[in-house]
Design an enzyme around this catalytic site. Structure first.
Site, mmCIF file in Angstrom:
data_model
loop_
_atom_site.group_PDB
_atom_site.id
_atom_site.type_symbol
_atom_site.label_atom_id
_atom_site.label_comp_id
_atom_site.label_asym_id
_atom_site.label_seq_id
_atom_site.Cartn_x
_atom_site.Cartn_y
_atom_site.Cartn_z
ATOM 1 N N ASP A 2 0.796 -1.222 0.000
ATOM 2 C CA ASP A 2 0.000 0.000 0.000
ATOM 3 C C ASP A 2 0.826 1.267 0.000
ATOM 4 O O ASP A 2 1.895 1.302 0.608
ATOM 5 C CB ASP A 2 -0.836 0.039 1.282
ATOM 6 C CG ASP A 2 -2.196 -0.541 1.038
ATOM 7 O OD1 ASP A 2 -2.874 -0.046 0.142
ATOM 8 O OD2 ASP A 2 -2.535 -1.489 1.751
ATOM 9 N N GLY A 5 -0.306 5.192 -4.383
ATOM 10 C CA GLY A 5 -1.108 6.355 -4.760
ATOM 11 C C GLY A 5 -0.707 7.577 -3.944
ATOM 12 O O GLY A 5 -0.492 8.667 -4.485
ATOM 13 N N HIS A 19 2.641 3.538 -8.930
ATOM 14 C CA HIS A 19 2.663 2.089 -9.145
ATOM 15 C C HIS A 19 3.974 1.659 -9.821
ATOM 16 O O HIS A 19 4.518 0.602 -9.506
ATOM 17 C CB HIS A 19 1.455 1.652 -9.977
ATOM 18 C CG HIS A 19 0.152 1.790 -9.243
ATOM 19 N ND1 HIS A 19 -0.027 1.354 -7.953
ATOM 20 C CD2 HIS A 19 -1.048 2.331 -9.613
ATOM 21 C CE1 HIS A 19 -1.264 1.613 -7.558
ATOM 22 N NE2 HIS A 19 -1.905 2.213 -8.541
ATOM 23 N N GLU A 49 -11.037 -7.143 -5.234
ATOM 24 C CA GLU A 49 -11.755 -5.869 -5.041
ATOM 25 C C GLU A 49 -11.147 -4.731 -5.870
ATOM 26 O O GLU A 49 -11.781 -3.693 -6.056
ATOM 27 C CB GLU A 49 -11.723 -5.466 -3.543
ATOM 28 C CG GLU A 49 -12.601 -6.332 -2.637
ATOM 29 C CD GLU A 49 -12.049 -7.745 -2.409
ATOM 30 O OE1 GLU A 49 -10.811 -7.899 -2.332
ATOM 31 O OE2 GLU A 49 -12.846 -8.701 -2.345
ATOM 32 N N ASN A 50 -9.915 -4.935 -6.354
ATOM 33 C CA ASN A 50 -9.265 -3.848 -7.112
ATOM 34 C C ASN A 50 -9.939 -3.564 -8.463
ATOM 35 O O ASN A 50 -9.680 -2.524 -9.074
ATOM 36 C CB ASN A 50 -7.773 -4.130 -7.335
ATOM 37 C CG ASN A 50 -6.918 -3.913 -6.106
ATOM 38 O OD1 ASN A 50 -5.886 -4.540 -5.927
ATOM 39 N ND2 ASN A 50 -7.332 -3.005 -5.230
HETATM 40 C C1 FPP Z 1 -1.753 -0.280 -3.349
HETATM 41 O O1 FPP Z 1 -1.458 1.097 -3.372
HETATM 42 C C2 FPP Z 1 -1.122 -0.956 -4.474
HETATM 43 C C3 FPP Z 1 -1.799 -1.629 -5.434
HETATM 44 C C4 FPP Z 1 -3.274 -1.789 -5.445
HETATM 45 C C5 FPP Z 1 -1.097 -2.237 -6.570
HETATM 46 C C6 FPP Z 1 0.213 -2.904 -6.304
HETATM 47 C C7 FPP Z 1 0.738 -3.336 -7.607
HETATM 48 C C8 FPP Z 1 1.968 -3.058 -8.095
HETATM 49 C C9 FPP Z 1 3.036 -2.403 -7.321
HETATM 50 C C10 FPP Z 1 2.262 -3.383 -9.521
HETATM 51 C C11 FPP Z 1 2.472 -4.722 -9.975
HETATM 52 C C12 FPP Z 1 2.989 -5.752 -9.053
HETATM 53 C C13 FPP Z 1 4.040 -6.584 -9.288
HETATM 54 C C14 FPP Z 1 4.269 -7.771 -8.419
HETATM 55 C C15 FPP Z 1 4.977 -6.377 -10.381
HETATM 56 P P1 FPP Z 1 -2.659 2.136 -3.512
HETATM 57 O O2 FPP Z 1 -2.881 2.447 -4.945
HETATM 58 O O3 FPP Z 1 -3.852 1.612 -2.782
HETATM 59 O O4 FPP Z 1 -2.043 3.381 -2.812
HETATM 60 P P2 FPP Z 1 -2.799 4.364 -1.821
HETATM 61 O O5 FPP Z 1 -3.258 3.495 -0.679
HETATM 62 O O6 FPP Z 1 -1.730 5.328 -1.425
HETATM 63 O O7 FPP Z 1 -3.912 4.982 -2.596
#
Ligand code: FPP
Length: 214
Positions: A2, A5, A19, A49-50
Site C-alpha cells: 500500500d 497512490g 505504481h 476488489e481492485n
Molecule cells: C496499493 O497502493 C497498491 C496496489 C493496489 C497495486 C500494487 C501493484 C503493483 C506495485 C504493480 C504490480 C505488481 C508486481 C508484483 C509487479 P494504492 O494504490 O492503494 O495506494 P494508496 O493506498 O496510497 O492509494
C-alpha cells in the site's frame, strides 16, 4: 504493497507513476529477500476488489505486471526462483494468462526461493474454492481445506507486513495468517527498502511464538 497512490500524490505525480515506483520496490525487495535467505515472499499485487478502481488504473496495473514478468523472467530462470501466482489469474485477459503460463512453465523446475504474486486474489474467495474442492473429496476439516488452498505447496506464513499505515488484512491470506506475526509500518510501499525488511525480520526474531500453547 500500500501507499503507491499517496506516494505519487505527495509529489503531484499521476498514480500510475506511484505504481511504477512500486514495481521498482518489488524488484529491489524480492532480490533482497532472496539474499536474506527467505524461502518465500508473497506480494499482494491485485485483489478481487481492485476491479472497482477506474479502468485506466486497472489497465496501468496490468501493463506493469506484464512488463515486470517480461523483463524479469530471465533473472528468475537464472536465479532458480520459483515463480508462483495465487488467486484467479486464469480469469485475467488472455495475453496476461498466456504470459503467466509461459513464465510458470519456464520456472517450474526451479527449486530456489518462491516469489509468489497474488493476482485477482481474495482470501475469502480462496477459502471458499478450497472448501468446495475439499468437500468434493471427503470430509471438511482444517487440514483438508488447507491442502486445497492456493498456497498449499508453500511454507507456513511467518510474517505479514503491511505498509502505509493501514492496520487491517484486507482479504489477504486470512487463513494463512492464523499464527503469523504482523508488522505494520507507516512507510509507503515505494519507499520500503531492504533495511525496513531487515528491521521487521529482526523484530520477528525476537517474538515468542506460542501457537496457542504456553
Ligand atoms: C496499493 O497502493 C497498491 C496496489 C493496489 C497495486 C500494487 C501493484 C503493483 C506495485 C504493480 C504490480 C505488481 C508486481 C508484483 C509487479 P494504492 O494504490 O492503494 O495506494 P494508496 O493506498 O496510497 O492509494
Amino acid at each position: 504493497m500500500d501507499g503507491n497512490g499517496r506516494w505519487a500524490k505527495q509529489r503531484h505525480l499521476p498514480r500510475a507513476v506511484g505504481h511504477q515506483r512500486g514495481v521498482e520496490a518489488v524488484r529491489t525487495l524480492s532480490r533482497a529477500a532472496r539474499a536474506m535467505g527467505l524461502e518465500a515472499l508473497t506480494l499482494y499485487a491485485f485483489s478481487t476488489e481492485n476491479w472497482r478502481r477506474p479502468e485506466d488504473e486497472v489497465s496501468a496495473l496490468m501493463g506493469l505486471l506484464k512488463r515486470f514478468i517480461q523483463s524479469d523472467l530471465d533473472e528468475f530462470i537464472r536465479d532458480n526462483v520459483r515463480l508462483k501466482i495465487i488467486g484467479q489469474w486464469r480469469a485475467l485477459a488472455p495475453d496476461i494468462v498466456e504470459l503467466i503460463e509461459d513464465a510458470l512453465a519456464k520456472t517450474a523446475a526451479n527449486t530456489g526461493p518462491a516469489l509468489v504474486v497474488a493476482l485477482n486474489y481474495g482470501s475469502q474467495d480462496e477459502i471458499a474454492r478450497a472448501a468446495a474442492k475439499a468437500a468434493a473429496k471427503g470430509p471438511i476439516t482444517p487440514a483438508s481445506i488447507e491442502a486445497e488452498l492456493d498456497t498449499a505447496d508453500l511454507p507456513p506464513l511467518d510474517l505479514l507486513i503491511r505498509t502505509s499505515g493501514e492496520v487491517r488484512l484486507s482479504n489477504f491470506l486470512l487463513w494463512q495468517a492464523a499464527y503469523a506475526e504482523m508488522w505494520f509500518t507507516d512507510v509507503l510501499w515505494p519507499d520500503f527498502k531492504p533495511a525496513h525488511l531487515e528491521a521487521a525480520l529482526e523484530q520477528f526474531g525476537q517474538r515468542e511464538r506460542r501457537y496457542g500453547g504456553r
